[in-house]
Scaffold this motif. Structure first.
Motif, PDB file in Angstrom:
ATOM      1  N   ASN A 130       4.199   3.954  -3.276  1.00 36.91           N
ATOM      2  CA  ASN A 130       4.656   4.407  -2.059  1.00 36.91           C
ATOM      3  C   ASN A 130       4.323   3.367  -1.133  1.00 36.91           C
ATOM      4  O   ASN A 130       3.214   2.645  -0.886  1.00 36.91           O
ATOM      5  CB  ASN A 130       3.750   5.458  -1.370  1.00 36.91           C
ATOM      6  CG  ASN A 130       4.175   5.935  -0.040  1.00 36.91           C
ATOM      7  OD1 ASN A 130       5.382   6.335   0.104  1.00 36.91           O
ATOM      8  ND2 ASN A 130       3.277   5.779   0.964  1.00 36.91           N
ATOM      9  N   TYR A 131       5.283   3.037  -0.316  1.00 33.46           N
ATOM     10  CA  TYR A 131       5.319   1.914   0.729  1.00 33.46           C
ATOM     11  C   TYR A 131       5.869   2.571   2.114  1.00 33.46           C
ATOM     12  O   TYR A 131       7.183   3.003   1.984  1.00 33.46           O
ATOM     13  CB  TYR A 131       6.010   0.555   0.449  1.00 33.46           C
ATOM     14  CG  TYR A 131       6.331  -0.235   1.434  1.00 33.46           C
ATOM     15  CD1 TYR A 131       5.438  -0.913   2.132  1.00 33.46           C
ATOM     16  CD2 TYR A 131       7.728  -0.370   2.112  1.00 33.46           C
ATOM     17  CE1 TYR A 131       5.486  -1.885   3.211  1.00 33.46           C
ATOM     18  CE2 TYR A 131       7.751  -1.349   3.123  1.00 33.46           C
ATOM     19  CZ  TYR A 131       6.635  -2.086   3.782  1.00 33.46           C
ATOM     20  OH  TYR A 131       6.831  -2.919   4.763  1.00 33.46           O
ATOM     21  N   VAL A 146       2.328  10.850  -2.525  1.00 33.56           N
ATOM     22  CA  VAL A 146       0.826  10.002  -2.953  1.00 33.56           C
ATOM     23  C   VAL A 146       0.196  11.169  -3.691  1.00 33.56           C
ATOM     24  O   VAL A 146      -0.360  10.947  -4.956  1.00 33.56           O
ATOM     25  CB  VAL A 146       0.271   9.614  -1.849  1.00 33.56           C
ATOM     26  CG1 VAL A 146      -0.979   8.982  -1.976  1.00 33.56           C
ATOM     27  CG2 VAL A 146       1.120   8.359  -1.042  1.00 33.56           C
ATOM     28  N   VAL A 156      -2.217   5.061  -7.919  1.00 37.57           N
ATOM     29  CA  VAL A 156      -1.286   5.127  -6.954  1.00 37.57           C
ATOM     30  C   VAL A 156      -1.652   3.757  -6.462  1.00 37.57           C
ATOM     31  O   VAL A 156      -2.765   3.275  -6.135  1.00 37.57           O
ATOM     32  CB  VAL A 156      -1.617   6.404  -5.842  1.00 37.57           C
ATOM     33  CG1 VAL A 156      -0.941   5.930  -4.495  1.00 37.57           C
ATOM     34  CG2 VAL A 156      -1.369   7.638  -6.783  1.00 37.57           C
ATOM     35  N   THR A 158      -0.439   2.268  -2.785  1.00 37.39           N
ATOM     36  CA  THR A 158       0.292   2.781  -1.376  1.00 37.39           C
ATOM     37  C   THR A 158       0.044   2.013  -0.312  1.00 37.39           C
ATOM     38  O   THR A 158      -1.127   1.260  -0.304  1.00 37.39           O
ATOM     39  CB  THR A 158      -0.129   4.423  -1.545  1.00 37.39           C
ATOM     40  OG1 THR A 158       0.538   4.930   0.019  1.00 37.39           O
ATOM     41  CG2 THR A 158      -1.612   4.491  -1.194  1.00 37.39           C
ATOM     42  N   THR A 159       0.574   2.074   0.530  1.00 40.91           N
ATOM     43  CA  THR A 159       0.154   1.836   2.116  1.00 40.91           C
ATOM     44  C   THR A 159      -1.058   2.303   2.488  1.00 40.91           C
ATOM     45  O   THR A 159      -1.157   3.391   2.217  1.00 40.91           O
ATOM     46  CB  THR A 159       1.554   1.545   3.101  1.00 40.91           C
ATOM     47  OG1 THR A 159       2.529   0.984   2.189  1.00 40.91           O
ATOM     48  CG2 THR A 159       1.183   0.945   4.183  1.00 40.91           C
ATOM     49  N   TYR A 185       1.020  -6.164  -2.931  1.00 44.61           N
ATOM     50  CA  TYR A 185       1.752  -4.771  -3.539  1.00 44.61           C
ATOM     51  C   TYR A 185       1.791  -5.314  -4.934  1.00 44.61           C
ATOM     52  O   TYR A 185       1.277  -4.668  -5.964  1.00 44.61           O
ATOM     53  CB  TYR A 185       2.793  -4.279  -3.154  1.00 44.61           C
ATOM     54  CG  TYR A 185       2.478  -3.549  -1.595  1.00 44.61           C
ATOM     55  CD1 TYR A 185       2.159  -2.161  -1.646  1.00 44.61           C
ATOM     56  CD2 TYR A 185       2.709  -4.360  -0.331  1.00 44.61           C
ATOM     57  CE1 TYR A 185       2.118  -1.608  -0.276  1.00 44.61           C
ATOM     58  CE2 TYR A 185       2.235  -3.738   0.658  1.00 44.61           C
ATOM     59  CZ  TYR A 185       2.199  -2.501   0.713  1.00 44.61           C
ATOM     60  OH  TYR A 185       1.864  -1.692   1.819  1.00 44.61           O
TER      61      TYR A 185
END
Length: 235
Positions: A130-131, A146, A156, A158-159, A185
Protein backbone atom coordinates in the motif's frame (compact mmCIF):
# COMPACT_ATOMS: atom_id res chain seq x y z
CA UNK A 1 -29.85 17.56 11.15
CA UNK A 2 -28.44 14.25 12.38
CA UNK A 3 -28.63 12.31 15.61
CA UNK A 4 -25.25 10.66 15.06
CA UNK A 5 -22.23 11.28 12.83
CA UNK A 6 -19.85 8.38 12.17
CA UNK A 7 -16.24 8.92 11.11
CA UNK A 8 -13.75 6.30 9.88
CA UNK A 9 -11.00 7.53 12.21
CA UNK A 10 -10.67 9.54 15.41
CA UNK A 11 -8.31 12.00 13.71
CA UNK A 12 -10.88 12.79 11.02
CA UNK A 13 -13.48 13.18 13.75
CA UNK A 14 -11.26 15.83 15.37
CA UNK A 15 -10.78 17.60 12.03
CA UNK A 16 -14.49 18.38 11.84
CA UNK A 17 -16.43 20.85 13.92
CA UNK A 18 -17.42 19.46 17.34
CA UNK A 19 -20.76 17.69 17.31
CA UNK A 20 -22.81 16.54 20.24
CA UNK A 21 -23.04 12.92 19.12
CA UNK A 22 -20.30 11.36 17.02
CA UNK A 23 -18.46 8.08 16.77
CA UNK A 24 -15.22 6.89 15.14
CA UNK A 25 -15.44 3.41 13.61
CA UNK A 26 -12.13 2.13 12.27
CA UNK A 27 -12.20 0.76 8.75
CA UNK A 28 -11.40 -2.83 9.77
CA UNK A 29 -12.35 -6.07 8.01
CA UNK A 30 -14.70 -8.72 9.40
CA UNK A 31 -12.84 -11.90 10.29
CA UNK A 32 -15.70 -14.16 9.21
CA UNK A 33 -15.17 -13.23 5.53
CA UNK A 34 -11.64 -14.60 5.46
CA UNK A 35 -11.27 -18.34 5.49
CA UNK A 36 -8.18 -18.78 3.33
CA UNK A 37 -4.50 -18.09 3.84
CA UNK A 38 -1.52 -18.74 1.57
CA UNK A 39 0.17 -22.07 2.20
CA UNK A 40 3.60 -21.34 3.74
CA UNK A 41 5.03 -24.33 1.92
CA UNK A 42 4.39 -22.84 -1.51
CA UNK A 43 6.25 -19.54 -0.99
CA UNK A 44 8.66 -20.26 -3.84
CA UNK A 45 5.83 -21.32 -6.17
CA UNK A 46 3.68 -18.22 -5.79
CA UNK A 47 3.22 -16.47 -9.10
CA UNK A 48 3.44 -12.87 -7.85
CA UNK A 49 5.90 -11.10 -5.59
CA UNK A 50 3.77 -8.06 -4.75
CA UNK A 51 0.01 -7.57 -4.67
CA UNK A 52 -1.84 -4.25 -4.79
CA UNK A 53 -5.64 -4.29 -4.60
CA UNK A 54 -7.93 -1.36 -5.37
CA UNK A 55 -8.24 1.77 -7.43
CA UNK A 56 -5.22 3.93 -8.11
CA UNK A 57 -4.54 7.36 -9.58
CA UNK A 58 -1.86 7.93 -12.26
CA UNK A 59 0.29 9.63 -9.61
CA UNK A 60 0.24 6.62 -7.31
CA UNK A 61 0.59 4.24 -10.24
CA UNK A 62 3.70 6.09 -11.43
CA UNK A 63 5.20 5.84 -7.96
CA UNK A 64 4.50 2.12 -7.63
CA UNK A 65 5.80 1.32 -11.10
CA UNK A 66 9.04 3.10 -10.22
CA UNK A 67 9.24 0.98 -7.08
CA UNK A 68 8.69 -2.10 -9.25
CA UNK A 69 11.45 -1.01 -11.62
CA UNK A 70 13.91 -0.55 -8.77
CA UNK A 71 13.02 -3.92 -7.25
CA UNK A 72 13.47 -5.64 -10.62
CA UNK A 73 16.92 -4.09 -10.94
CA UNK A 74 17.87 -5.68 -7.63
CA UNK A 75 16.31 -9.13 -7.90
CA UNK A 76 15.93 -9.70 -11.65
CA UNK A 77 12.79 -11.74 -12.15
CA UNK A 78 9.97 -9.96 -10.39
CA UNK A 79 6.18 -9.82 -10.76
CA UNK A 80 3.77 -7.19 -9.41
CA UNK A 81 0.03 -7.82 -9.60
CA UNK A 82 -2.49 -4.95 -9.64
CA UNK A 83 -6.05 -6.16 -9.03
CA UNK A 84 -9.20 -4.10 -9.45
CA UNK A 85 -7.69 -1.00 -11.06
CA UNK A 86 -9.66 1.08 -13.55
CA UNK A 87 -9.51 0.81 -17.30
CA UNK A 88 -8.27 4.41 -17.35
CA UNK A 89 -5.33 3.50 -15.10
CA UNK A 90 -4.47 0.54 -17.31
CA UNK A 91 -4.70 2.69 -20.44
CA UNK A 92 -2.48 5.36 -18.88
CA UNK A 93 0.10 2.73 -17.90
CA UNK A 94 0.17 1.17 -21.35
CA UNK A 95 0.65 4.61 -22.92
CA UNK A 96 3.51 5.64 -20.65
CA UNK A 97 5.59 2.51 -20.07
CA UNK A 98 7.43 0.17 -22.37
CA UNK A 99 5.70 -3.04 -23.30
CA UNK A 100 8.89 -4.97 -22.48
CA UNK A 101 8.94 -3.73 -18.87
CA UNK A 102 5.21 -4.33 -18.40
CA UNK A 103 5.26 -7.82 -19.89
CA UNK A 104 8.19 -8.85 -17.71
CA UNK A 105 7.12 -7.37 -14.41
CA UNK A 106 3.52 -6.10 -14.31
CA UNK A 107 0.13 -7.82 -14.44
CA UNK A 108 -3.01 -5.67 -14.33
CA UNK A 109 -6.48 -7.07 -13.66
CA UNK A 110 -9.26 -4.51 -14.30
CA UNK A 111 -12.22 -3.94 -12.04
CA UNK A 112 -14.67 -5.47 -11.27
CA UNK A 113 -13.15 -8.55 -9.69
CA UNK A 114 -15.27 -10.96 -7.61
CA UNK A 115 -14.19 -10.92 -3.99
CA UNK A 116 -13.47 -14.65 -3.97
CA UNK A 117 -11.11 -14.10 -6.91
CA UNK A 118 -9.21 -11.44 -4.95
CA UNK A 119 -8.64 -14.02 -2.22
CA UNK A 120 -7.32 -16.45 -4.83
CA UNK A 121 -4.86 -13.84 -6.10
CA UNK A 122 -3.71 -13.12 -2.55
CA UNK A 123 -2.93 -16.80 -2.07
CA UNK A 124 -0.65 -16.58 -5.13
CA UNK A 125 1.26 -13.51 -3.82
CA UNK A 126 4.12 -13.01 -1.40
CA UNK A 127 3.74 -9.39 -0.21
CA UNK A 128 0.81 -7.00 0.19
CA UNK A 129 1.54 -3.38 -0.73
CA UNK A 130 0.00 0.00 0.00
CA UNK A 131 1.22 3.51 -0.81
CA UNK A 132 -0.36 6.85 0.06
CA UNK A 133 1.44 10.15 -0.70
CA UNK A 134 2.16 11.87 2.58
CA UNK A 135 -0.24 14.73 1.90
CA UNK A 136 -2.22 16.32 4.69
CA UNK A 137 -5.64 15.25 3.46
CA UNK A 138 -4.45 11.62 3.23
CA UNK A 139 -2.85 11.44 6.67
CA UNK A 140 -6.21 10.53 8.22
CA UNK A 141 -6.60 7.52 5.89
CA UNK A 142 -6.89 4.01 7.24
CA UNK A 143 -6.83 1.72 4.18
CA UNK A 144 -8.70 -1.53 4.77
CA UNK A 145 -6.50 -3.33 2.23
CA UNK A 146 -3.63 -3.27 4.74
CA UNK A 147 -5.65 -5.23 7.30
CA UNK A 148 -7.00 -7.55 4.61
CA UNK A 149 -3.45 -8.38 3.50
CA UNK A 150 -2.52 -9.06 7.12
CA UNK A 151 -5.58 -11.21 7.76
CA UNK A 152 -4.64 -13.29 4.72
CA UNK A 153 -1.15 -13.86 6.15
CA UNK A 154 0.74 -11.61 3.74
CA UNK A 155 3.62 -9.49 5.06
CA UNK A 156 2.78 -5.85 4.41
CA UNK A 157 4.81 -2.96 3.05
CA UNK A 158 2.86 0.26 3.54
CA UNK A 159 3.18 3.98 4.02
CA UNK A 160 3.50 4.84 7.71
CA UNK A 161 0.21 6.72 7.90
CA UNK A 162 -0.43 8.04 11.43
CA UNK A 163 -3.52 5.87 11.88
CA UNK A 164 -1.57 2.76 10.89
CA UNK A 165 1.37 3.65 13.12
CA UNK A 166 -1.05 3.72 16.06
CA UNK A 167 -2.20 0.16 15.31
CA UNK A 168 0.70 -1.71 13.69
CA UNK A 169 4.24 -2.05 15.01
CA UNK A 170 6.93 -1.58 12.37
CA UNK A 171 9.13 -4.65 12.13
CA UNK A 172 6.72 -6.81 14.12
CA UNK A 173 3.51 -6.80 12.09
CA UNK A 174 4.72 -5.27 8.81
CA UNK A 175 7.10 -2.72 7.33
CA UNK A 176 5.85 0.86 7.67
CA UNK A 177 7.74 3.29 5.45
CA UNK A 178 7.92 6.89 6.66
CA UNK A 179 9.01 8.26 3.31
CA UNK A 180 7.96 9.35 -0.16
CA UNK A 181 11.13 7.92 -1.74
CA UNK A 182 10.63 4.98 -4.06
CA UNK A 183 13.97 3.50 -3.07
CA UNK A 184 12.82 3.05 0.54
CA UNK A 185 9.80 1.01 -0.56
CA UNK A 186 11.90 -0.97 -3.01
CA UNK A 187 14.47 -1.77 -0.31
CA UNK A 188 11.70 -3.00 1.99
CA UNK A 189 10.32 -5.31 -0.70
CA UNK A 190 13.76 -6.64 -1.58
CA UNK A 191 14.51 -7.29 2.09
CA UNK A 192 11.41 -9.49 2.38
CA UNK A 193 11.95 -11.31 -0.92
CA UNK A 194 15.52 -12.10 0.07
CA UNK A 195 14.49 -13.41 3.51
CA UNK A 196 11.39 -15.61 3.15
CA UNK A 197 11.59 -16.69 6.79
CA UNK A 198 11.33 -13.14 8.05
CA UNK A 199 8.61 -12.31 5.50
CA UNK A 200 6.46 -15.23 6.57
CA UNK A 201 7.04 -14.45 10.27
CA UNK A 202 5.75 -10.91 9.69
CA UNK A 203 2.79 -12.36 7.83
CA UNK A 204 1.93 -14.69 10.72
CA UNK A 205 2.29 -11.94 13.32
CA UNK A 206 0.11 -9.55 11.31
CA UNK A 207 -2.49 -12.23 10.78
CA UNK A 208 -2.69 -12.99 14.49
CA UNK A 209 -3.02 -9.28 15.33
CA UNK A 210 -5.97 -8.85 12.99
CA UNK A 211 -7.62 -12.11 13.99
CA UNK A 212 -7.38 -11.31 17.69
CA UNK A 213 -7.94 -7.56 17.75
CA UNK A 214 -7.93 -5.43 14.60
CA UNK A 215 -11.19 -6.66 13.13
CA UNK A 216 -14.78 -5.51 12.93
CA UNK A 217 -16.24 -8.08 15.32
CA UNK A 218 -13.80 -7.64 18.20
CA UNK A 219 -12.98 -3.96 17.88
CA UNK A 220 -15.79 -1.98 16.24
CA UNK A 221 -19.15 -3.78 16.21
CA UNK A 222 -19.94 -3.14 19.86
CA UNK A 223 -19.18 0.57 19.45
CA UNK A 224 -21.90 0.84 16.82
CA UNK A 225 -24.37 -1.26 18.79
CA UNK A 226 -23.77 0.85 21.91
CA UNK A 227 -24.26 4.05 19.91
CA UNK A 228 -27.61 2.83 18.60
CA UNK A 229 -28.63 1.77 22.10
CA UNK A 230 -27.88 5.25 23.43
CA UNK A 231 -29.83 6.87 20.59
CA UNK A 232 -32.82 4.60 21.08
CA UNK A 233 -32.68 5.20 24.81
CA UNK A 234 -32.90 8.95 24.20
CA UNK A 235 -35.93 8.66 21.90
Amino acid sequence: LFDLLIFPTASLQKECAPVSKSLALLNLPPVRDFVRSPDPANWERRAFDVLFVGSVSPTRMKFMLQVAREVSEEVGWFKWLFVGISEDAIRWTLENYSSVFLERHITMIPRWVPYSTVLDYAAKSRIGFNYHPRQRHLLVAIPMKVFEYMLLGLPVVTTALPELVNLITHGNHGLLIDSDRTVDYADAIVSLLSNPGRAQALGRAGQELVRSHLNWENSEAQKLISAYERLLGDS
